[in-house]
Design a protein around this motif. Structure first.
Motif, PDB file in Angstrom:
ATOM      1  N   ILE A 149       0.856  -1.216   0.121  1.00 30.53           N
ATOM      2  CA  ILE A 149       0.133   0.040  -0.036  1.00 30.53           C
ATOM      3  C   ILE A 149       0.861   1.104   0.009  1.00 30.53           C
ATOM      4  CG2 ILE A 149      -2.026  -1.140   1.116  1.00 30.53           C
ATOM      5  CD1 ILE A 149      -1.049   0.483   3.684  1.00 30.53           C
ATOM      6  N   TYR A 150       1.974   1.161   0.216  1.00 25.04           N
ATOM      7  CA  TYR A 150       2.933   2.234   0.143  1.00 25.04           C
ATOM      8  C   TYR A 150       3.841   2.573  -0.857  1.00 25.04           C
ATOM      9  CZ  TYR A 150       2.237   2.149   5.324  1.00 25.04           C
ATOM     10  OH  TYR A 150       1.820   2.129   6.770  1.00 25.04           O
ATOM     11  N   ARG A 151       3.584   1.551  -1.974  1.00 24.28           N
ATOM     12  CA  ARG A 151       4.060   1.862  -3.057  1.00 24.28           C
ATOM     13  C   ARG A 151       3.587   2.783  -3.762  1.00 24.28           C
ATOM     14  NH1 ARG A 151       6.760  -2.363  -6.671  1.00 24.28           N
ATOM     15  NH2 ARG A 151       5.944  -3.981  -5.271  1.00 24.28           N
ATOM     16  N   PRO A 152       4.590   3.858  -4.415  1.00 18.45           N
ATOM     17  CA  PRO A 152       3.886   4.936  -5.006  1.00 18.45           C
ATOM     18  C   PRO A 152       2.855   4.906  -6.325  1.00 18.45           C
ATOM     19  CG  PRO A 152       6.500   4.951  -4.903  1.00 18.45           C
ATOM     20  CD  PRO A 152       5.878   3.683  -4.637  1.00 18.45           C
ATOM     21  N   THR A 153       2.830   3.581  -6.699  1.00 11.54           N
ATOM     22  CA  THR A 153       1.583   3.506  -7.770  1.00 11.54           C
ATOM     23  C   THR A 153       0.494   3.031  -7.064  1.00 11.54           C
ATOM     24  OG1 THR A 153       2.604   1.000  -8.237  1.00 11.54           O
ATOM     25  CG2 THR A 153       3.390   3.107  -9.746  1.00 11.54           C
ATOM     26  N   TYR A 154       0.335   2.519  -5.858  1.00 11.38           N
ATOM     27  CA  TYR A 154      -0.761   2.069  -5.320  1.00 11.38           C
ATOM     28  C   TYR A 154      -1.910   2.792  -5.221  1.00 11.38           C
ATOM     29  CZ  TYR A 154      -3.909  -0.900  -2.211  1.00 11.38           C
ATOM     30  OH  TYR A 154      -4.966  -1.504  -1.977  1.00 11.38           O
ATOM     31  N   ARG A 155      -1.874   4.163  -4.578  1.00 12.04           N
ATOM     32  CA  ARG A 155      -2.987   5.043  -4.434  1.00 12.04           C
ATOM     33  C   ARG A 155      -3.200   5.600  -5.834  1.00 12.04           C
ATOM     34  NH1 ARG A 155       1.711   7.433  -2.853  1.00 12.04           N
ATOM     35  NH2 ARG A 155       1.375   6.518  -0.785  1.00 12.04           N
ATOM     36  N   ILE A 194     -13.439  -1.981  -8.941  1.00 16.66           N
ATOM     37  CA  ILE A 194     -13.011  -1.472  -7.723  1.00 16.66           C
ATOM     38  C   ILE A 194     -14.378  -0.890  -6.983  1.00 16.66           C
ATOM     39  CG2 ILE A 194     -12.317   0.875  -8.329  1.00 16.66           C
ATOM     40  CD1 ILE A 194     -10.240   0.726  -6.321  1.00 16.66           C
ATOM     41  N   ASP A 195     -14.967  -0.965  -5.891  1.00 14.11           N
ATOM     42  CA  ASP A 195     -15.793  -0.467  -5.572  1.00 14.11           C
ATOM     43  C   ASP A 195     -15.560   1.090  -4.861  1.00 14.11           C
ATOM     44  OD1 ASP A 195     -17.672  -2.428  -6.130  1.00 14.11           O
ATOM     45  OD2 ASP A 195     -17.145  -3.653  -4.585  1.00 14.11           O
ATOM     46  N   LEU A 196     -16.613   1.992  -5.219  1.00 16.29           N
ATOM     47  CA  LEU A 196     -16.345   3.246  -4.492  1.00 16.29           C
ATOM     48  C   LEU A 196     -17.086   3.346  -3.482  1.00 16.29           C
ATOM     49  CD1 LEU A 196     -14.833   6.061  -4.658  1.00 16.29           C
ATOM     50  CD2 LEU A 196     -16.749   6.934  -6.129  1.00 16.29           C
ATOM     51  N   ASN A 197     -16.825   3.035  -2.209  1.00 17.45           N
ATOM     52  CA  ASN A 197     -17.806   3.342  -1.027  1.00 17.45           C
ATOM     53  C   ASN A 197     -16.827   3.953  -0.069  1.00 17.45           C
ATOM     54  OD1 ASN A 197     -15.715   1.496  -0.050  1.00 17.45           O
ATOM     55  ND2 ASN A 197     -16.852  -0.282  -0.714  1.00 17.45           N
ATOM     56  N   TRP A 198     -17.652   4.154   1.218  1.00 17.91           N
ATOM     57  CA  TRP A 198     -16.668   4.942   2.269  1.00 17.91           C
ATOM     58  C   TRP A 198     -15.336   4.405   2.693  1.00 17.91           C
ATOM     59  CZ3 TRP A 198     -16.031   9.223   3.663  1.00 17.91           C
ATOM     60  CH2 TRP A 198     -15.036   9.766   4.879  1.00 17.91           C
ATOM     61  N   GLU A 199     -15.301   2.946   2.682  1.00 15.22           N
ATOM     62  CA  GLU A 199     -14.017   2.434   3.069  1.00 15.22           C
ATOM     63  C   GLU A 199     -13.050   2.993   2.100  1.00 15.22           C
ATOM     64  OE1 GLU A 199     -16.920   0.922   4.990  1.00 15.22           O
ATOM     65  OE2 GLU A 199     -17.110   0.370   2.802  1.00 15.22           O
ATOM     66  N   THR A 200     -13.350   3.064   0.718  1.00 14.01           N
ATOM     67  CA  THR A 200     -12.453   3.317  -0.165  1.00 14.01           C
ATOM     68  C   THR A 200     -11.884   4.703   0.070  1.00 14.01           C
ATOM     69  OG1 THR A 200     -13.488   1.936  -1.986  1.00 14.01           O
ATOM     70  CG2 THR A 200     -12.001   3.607  -2.661  1.00 14.01           C
ATOM     71  N   ILE A 201     -12.860   5.583   0.193  1.00 12.79           N
ATOM     72  CA  ILE A 201     -12.628   7.179   0.358  1.00 12.79           C
ATOM     73  C   ILE A 201     -11.925   7.440   1.493  1.00 12.79           C
ATOM     74  CG2 ILE A 201     -13.837   9.363   0.846  1.00 12.79           C
ATOM     75  CD1 ILE A 201     -14.340   8.068  -2.130  1.00 12.79           C
ATOM     76  N   ALA A 202     -12.217   6.704   2.791  1.00 13.70           N
ATOM     77  CA  ALA A 202     -11.508   6.865   4.214  1.00 13.70           C
ATOM     78  C   ALA A 202      -9.925   6.616   4.167  1.00 13.70           C
ATOM     79  CB  ALA A 202     -12.273   6.439   5.009  1.00 13.70           C
ATOM     80  N   ARG A 203      -9.880   5.222   3.470  1.00 16.67           N
ATOM     81  CA  ARG A 203      -8.304   4.603   3.253  1.00 16.67           C
ATOM     82  C   ARG A 203      -7.681   5.494   2.219  1.00 16.67           C
ATOM     83  NH1 ARG A 203     -10.529  -1.499   3.140  1.00 16.67           N
ATOM     84  NH2 ARG A 203     -10.637  -1.746   5.612  1.00 16.67           N
ATOM     85  N   LEU A 204      -8.329   5.908   1.195  1.00 12.90           N
ATOM     86  CA  LEU A 204      -7.446   6.893   0.085  1.00 12.90           C
ATOM     87  C   LEU A 204      -7.381   8.078   0.995  1.00 12.90           C
ATOM     88  CD1 LEU A 204      -6.333   6.758  -2.727  1.00 12.90           C
ATOM     89  CD2 LEU A 204      -8.633   7.767  -3.530  1.00 12.90           C
ATOM     90  N   ALA A 205      -7.989   8.840   1.649  1.00 11.90           N
ATOM     91  CA  ALA A 205      -7.496   9.853   2.224  1.00 11.90           C
ATOM     92  C   ALA A 205      -6.336   9.926   3.248  1.00 11.90           C
ATOM     93  CB  ALA A 205      -8.917  10.379   3.014  1.00 11.90           C
ATOM     94  N   GLU A 206      -6.407   8.546   4.209  1.00 14.38           N
ATOM     95  CA  GLU A 206      -5.171   8.547   4.972  1.00 14.38           C
ATOM     96  C   GLU A 206      -3.966   8.055   3.901  1.00 14.38           C
ATOM     97  OE1 GLU A 206      -4.403   8.562   8.108  1.00 14.38           O
ATOM     98  OE2 GLU A 206      -6.148   9.102   8.893  1.00 14.38           O
ATOM     99  N   LEU A 207      -4.221   7.550   2.843  1.00 14.46           N
ATOM    100  CA  LEU A 207      -3.164   7.149   2.142  1.00 14.46           C
ATOM    101  C   LEU A 207      -2.336   8.148   1.310  1.00 14.46           C
ATOM    102  CD1 LEU A 207      -1.634   4.436   1.281  1.00 14.46           C
ATOM    103  CD2 LEU A 207      -3.289   4.207  -0.666  1.00 14.46           C
ATOM    104  N   ALA A 208      -3.174   9.225   1.217  1.00 12.74           N
ATOM    105  CA  ALA A 208      -2.743  10.364   0.660  1.00 12.74           C
ATOM    106  C   ALA A 208      -1.625  11.165   1.689  1.00 12.74           C
ATOM    107  CB  ALA A 208      -3.821  11.455   0.317  1.00 12.74           C
TER     108      ALA A 208
END
Length: 537
Positions: free
Chosen positions: A130-136, A163-177
């Motif tokens: 998940i920390y690979r630059p291309t993941y996010r 890929i499903d766009l749900n709250w889990e995706t959004i929250a994790r993507l926000a932290e991943l940023a």
């Protein structure tokens, strides 16, 4: 037992399960004397109350304290706001700063993964997927293909990259940023120039401008406080006057010289902008500039106007609107003082914000000439405009390259010519120059300490820089030998301070840190006492 590889589509699954848990055994090993497991700095788990209140299912770390939605309806509204913001990112009219660069970076990547070997966070974590630059970036591409492009839902299933766009995706993507320092080393290594750091920036911007999700330290206590109070540190103009008075007294006590630090001097050649963190944490840096400029008879001034005395612009990392507000105010202050140019002191973020990105904001009479202070310092030292004695700096010195001065702007040699001339025991970190590694505190990380994020910052994002420092001083690691890490950036100093403080680097290894101008003033022949004070701060 080998961990199962996390796939891109996993980001939208298993609401109650943490995608990744990192242990000390996963992390990159460190050199002596920390090669015996003495510095794992494990990431403390969040409390049960914190886990109940905030999103942390990415890796058990909370960088931005995202509150959990109270209902499915609230989740759905947030997902729609995300999609609306994503459409703006992809609109030339709405994304006035980085639309073209974003599209090129999203479309040019061929998934060769060369960037992974360039990323200090990915390597330091033990190459967690998940920390690979291309993941996010790949998560974002799949969302765009499925939910933005015509026929996307059909083609996503056919292509097998659903890929499903749900709250889990959004929250994790926000932290991943906020698991990327935006050092852009990945972009430098990419054979096609795809910039995963820029993609991270654009994600942060979406979350801030469209959803109100941003770290409190860089938004409420950063840009908002700077615009309202005058400084991201909370220093008001009145408080600044008191701090400057103290500095003038301190200069006289240290040097015997009565030097007045100029304020609001109209028509000066230079308006010098410092990171306001220097006023509080490292006043010796500002004092050194005053001593040096006095000796060289430089025409300069500081400003006492709101915002005009703080070079910080955290908007550069997360919000174009905030960036523009602060950049415009900096230019207005310079125009009102009728200075010839703005010179940015030892602050990498300010270099990027005001010297580079502000070109997209400032026009007309606000397009004041803006430059780094490093070439000026090089001119003073290397053209011998002041008398200096390198013997006064006869101790081991290594140089940290701030990403936004060196990799972004190409300012590689001025600081090196200075330390080579003034520091007989200078040794490079490896790699260095444009190949340098981030300190681990870039893009606002150095001031972010929400819940257990500081543990992650010191254990993972700063791990490579700690390794470099120890390797540079391996032959002189004895604590009786005083050593100096020169970091010409306030933000980098804050991160390096925390890294070294975590294992008592001064007491155990004799390693101090500081800026560049302090080394110059320490070598001035007309000062009776050394300017650098060898003690842990």
């Amino acid at each position: 037992m080998k961990k199962e590889k996390i796939r891109v589509g996993d980001i939208s699954k298993n609401r109650d399960e943490q995608l990744l848990t990192i242990t000390g055994e996963d992390m990159m090993s460190l050199p002596s004397p920390l090669d015996k497991g003495g510095f794992q700095q494990l990431i403390r788990p969040l409390t049960e109350e914190q886990r109940n209140d905030y999103e942390c299912s990415l890796d058990g770390v909370s960088a931005i304290a995202i509150p959990k939605p109270k209902s499915k309806e609230e989740e759905d509204r947030l997902v729609e706001r995300f999609l609306g913001g994503l459409r703006k990112l992809l609109s030339q009219n709405d994304n006035w700063t980085f639309w073209q660069q974003l599209l090129l970076s999203l479309e040019s990547c061929v998934r060769c993964q060369t960037c992974g070997e360039a990323c200090s966070i990915y390597i330091s974590s033990g190459k967690q997927e998940i920390y690979r630059p291309t993941y996010r970036a790949e998560v974002l591409r799949r969302i765009i293909r499925k939910y933005i492009k015509k026929g996307g839902k059909f083609f996503a299933k056919v292509a097998g990259d659903d890929i499903d766009l749900n709250w889990e995706t959004i929250a994790r993507l926000a932290e991943l940023a906020y698991r990327c320092t935006i050092c852009r080393r990945c972009a430098q290594w990419c054979p096609l120039g795809s910039d995963n750091g820029l993609i991270t920036h654009e994600l942060r911007k979406l979350f801030s401008q469209e959803m109100g999700i941003a770290p409190r330290e860089i938004h409420e206590l950063g840009t908002v406080q700077q615009l309202n109070v005058g400084s991201s540190t909370g220093i008001t103009p009145r408080a600044l006057e008191n701090i400057i008075s103290f500095m003038e007294e301190d200069i006289e006590e240290k040097t015997g010289k009565k030097i007045m630090i100029p304020f609001d001097r109209e028509g000066a050649d230079i308006l010098l902008l410092h990171n306001a963190g220097e006023f509080i944490s490292w006043p010796e840096n500002i004092e050194a500039f005053a001593i040096l400029f006095d000796a060289a008879n430089i025409s300069w001034t500081l400003s006492s106007e709101l915002v005009g005395y703080d070079a910080v612009n955290y908007g550069v990392w997360y919000d174009d609107v905030q960036l523009a507000r602060i950049a415009i105010r900096h230019a207005e202050v310079a125009r009102e003082l009728k200075v010839k140019r703005i010179s940015v002191g030892e602050c990498g973020h300010a270099h990027k914000a005001l010297v580079v990105v502000a070109d997209r904001v400032l026009s007309g009479d606000l397009n004041i000439p803006r430059e780094s202070v490093l070439p000026l310092l090089e001119d003073l030292v290397c053209n011998e405009k002041i008398k200096l004695d390198p013997k006064r700096n006869d101790f081991p010195v290594t140089l940290h390259d701030p990403c936004n001065m060196v990799r972004l702007m190409g300012i590689v040699e001025p600081q090196r010519r200075i330390v080579r001339k003034l520091c007989p025991q200078f040794r490079e970190m490896e790699p260095h120059g444009v190949d340098n590694y981030c300190c681990g505190g870039g893009s606002g990380f150095a001031i972010m300490s929400s819940m257990n994020f500081q543990d992650w910052r010191e254990s993972i994002s700063g791990r490579m820089k700690l390794k470099q420092i120890l390797e540079a001083f391996q032959d002189v690691i004895d604590p009786s030998i005083h050593k100096y890490v020169c970091a010409p950036c306030s933000n980098c100093k804050g991160q390096i301070r925390d890294l070294l403080n975590s294992h008592e680097a001064w007491d155990k290894y004799g390693i101090l840190y500081g800026g560049l101008v302090e080394l110059i003033v320490n070598a001035m022949v007309d000062l009776e006492k050394p300017f650098i004070e060898w003690e842990w701060r």
